[in-house]
Structures are given as structure tokens and as C-alpha cells.
Design a protein around this motif. Structure first.
Motif, PDB file in Angstrom:
ATOM      1  N   GLU A 286      -6.363  -2.097   9.884  1.00  0.00           N
ATOM      2  CA  GLU A 286      -7.511  -1.217   9.711  1.00  0.00           C
ATOM      3  C   GLU A 286      -8.225  -1.577   8.417  1.00  0.00           C
ATOM      4  OE1 GLU A 286      -6.856   2.903   7.929  1.00  0.00           O
ATOM      5  OE2 GLU A 286      -4.863   2.475   8.737  1.00  0.00           O
ATOM      6  N   LYS A 287      -9.523  -1.342   8.402  1.00  0.00           N
ATOM      7  CA  LYS A 287     -10.316  -1.608   7.203  1.00  0.00           C
ATOM      8  C   LYS A 287     -10.409  -0.324   6.402  1.00  0.00           C
ATOM      9  CE  LYS A 287     -14.506  -3.951   5.708  1.00  0.00           C
ATOM     10  NZ  LYS A 287     -14.465  -3.364   4.435  1.00  0.00           N
ATOM     11  N   LYS A 288     -10.165  -0.435   5.110  1.00  0.00           N
ATOM     12  CA  LYS A 288     -10.240   0.722   4.215  1.00  0.00           C
ATOM     13  C   LYS A 288     -10.999   0.277   2.967  1.00  0.00           C
ATOM     14  CE  LYS A 288      -7.347   4.111   1.867  1.00  0.00           C
ATOM     15  NZ  LYS A 288      -5.955   4.486   1.550  1.00  0.00           N
ATOM     16  N   GLY A 289     -12.257   0.692   2.866  1.00  0.00           N
ATOM     17  CA  GLY A 289     -13.093   0.229   1.763  1.00  0.00           C
ATOM     18  C   GLY A 289     -13.299  -1.265   1.894  1.00  0.00           C
TER      19      GLY A 289
ATOM     20  N   GLU B 234       0.847  -1.197   0.000  1.00  0.00           N
ATOM     21  CA  GLU B 234       0.000   0.000   0.000  1.00  0.00           C
ATOM     22  C   GLU B 234       0.882   1.247   0.000  1.00  0.00           C
ATOM     23  OE1 GLU B 234      -3.315   2.664   0.485  1.00  0.00           O
ATOM     24  OE2 GLU B 234      -3.025   0.733  -0.441  1.00  0.00           O
TER      25      GLU B 234
ATOM     26  N   GLN C 112       2.577  -0.005   4.998  1.00  0.00           N
ATOM     27  CA  GLN C 112       1.381  -0.838   5.042  1.00  0.00           C
ATOM     28  C   GLN C 112       1.318  -1.891   3.938  1.00  0.00           C
ATOM     29  OE1 GLN C 112      -1.494   2.423   5.046  1.00  0.00           O
ATOM     30  NE2 GLN C 112      -2.056   1.826   7.124  1.00  0.00           N
TER      31      GLN C 112
ATOM     32  N   ARG D 140      -1.384  -4.251   1.998  1.00  0.00           N
ATOM     33  CA  ARG D 140      -2.816  -4.286   1.671  1.00  0.00           C
ATOM     34  C   ARG D 140      -3.252  -5.730   1.442  1.00  0.00           C
ATOM     35  NH1 ARG D 140      -6.769  -0.983  -0.579  1.00  0.00           N
ATOM     36  NH2 ARG D 140      -5.297   0.751  -0.581  1.00  0.00           N
TER      37      ARG D 140
ATOM     38  N   SER E 283     -13.349  -4.557  15.126  1.00  0.00           N
ATOM     39  CA  SER E 283     -12.456  -3.408  14.910  1.00  0.00           C
ATOM     40  C   SER E 283     -11.475  -3.191  16.058  1.00  0.00           C
ATOM     41  CB  SER E 283     -13.265  -2.138  14.646  1.00  0.00           C
ATOM     42  OG  SER E 283     -14.051  -1.820  15.773  1.00  0.00           O
TER      43      SER E 283
ATOM     44  N   ASP F 173     -10.811  -3.356   1.556  1.00  0.00           N
ATOM     45  CA  ASP F 173      -9.484  -3.889   1.836  1.00  0.00           C
ATOM     46  C   ASP F 173      -9.131  -3.748   3.316  1.00  0.00           C
ATOM     47  OD1 ASP F 173      -9.296  -4.311  -0.883  1.00  0.00           O
ATOM     48  OD2 ASP F 173      -8.143  -2.493  -1.250  1.00  0.00           O
TER      49      ASP F 173
END
Length: 127
Positions: free
Chosen positions: A84-87, A42, A46, A48, A75, A89
Motif C-alpha cells: 500500500e502507498k502511504k504518503g 514500519e 510492515q 517500509r 493500486s 512511502d
């Protein structure tokens, strides 16, 4: 490290970043699950994980909405694991696992021949 209430975890690394995680969620009944996706870089810190497919009981697909609900419920645990959740992903902060005296940046993350390949080097210069 094994999450509480989960057993028989197995991680399979395919080619070109493909990852499959299988296991069972323990409780009143043991419910087998399978998660498939792709790992990639990412940014400098990070990794992904792009979720592609989730199934329970070996055949029953789990809709994205349910995956989102499960991620929301987990969470707090995910943040303790630096995820962490992003969208759609999930991002793992790999830098959080390094000793404080090591400063490096991720250059590439993929899988090959059953191995997770992580290439590291100098951090990208920020302007």
C-alpha cells in the motif's frame, strides 16, 4: 514473481537499508527505469520502502506527482502483492506471506553486504 510487462529486473542492496531496483517497462518501446530508496521497519508486520529517486531512460528524473499517478494506476496490482502507498512511502505487509500457524513480529529491517537483513521476534504487546 515478475510483474507483467517488466523485464530485466535487478535488485541491488547497498548499506544501511539502501535499495536500487532497475529494469525495463516493456511495450511498444522498452523503457529502462531505476528506483532508489531505503527499506526499514514500519511496525510488527510492515516493511517500509521510502522512495528517494526515480529515473527513466537512465537519466531523466520522474517527479513525485508522476510517481503518485503511476502508483494510483497500479493500486489494484499493489494490493494483490500486499503493498500500500502511504504518503511518499510504500508499505509491504510481510505478515501476509507467513503461514497461518506462524506468529512473529518484525524487529528490524535493513541491508548489509548485499543482503536484506530481517530480524524477527515476538510481536509487540498491544494494550
Amino acid at each position: 514473481m515478475r510483474p507483467a510487462g517488466v523485464s530485466n529486473l535487478n535488485l541491488t542492496l547497498g548499506e544501511q537499508g539502501k535499495v536500487k531496483l532497475t529494469g525495463s517497462k516493456d511495450g511498444l518501446l522498452s523503457i529502462p527505469f531505476e528506483v532508489q530508496g531505503t527499506v526499514s521497519r514500519e511496525n510488527d508486520e510492515q516493511v517500509r520502502f521510502s522512495l528517494e529517486k526515480t529515473r527513466v531512460l537512465g537519466f531523466l528524473p520522474v517527479p513525485r506527482l508522476m510517481t503518485d499517478i503511476f502508483a494510483s494506476l497500479a493500486s489494484h496490482t499493489m494490493s494483490q502483492l500486499h503493498v500500500e502507498k502511504k504518503g511518499d512511502d510504500f508499505l509491504l505487509n510481510a505478515g501476509a506471506f507467513l503461514p497461518s500457524n506462524i506468529d512473529m513480529g518484525l524487529k528490524a529491517v535493513t541491508t548489509q553486504d548485499g543482503y536484506l537483513i530481517v530480524e524477527a521476534g515476538q510481536r509487540t504487546k498491544r494494550s
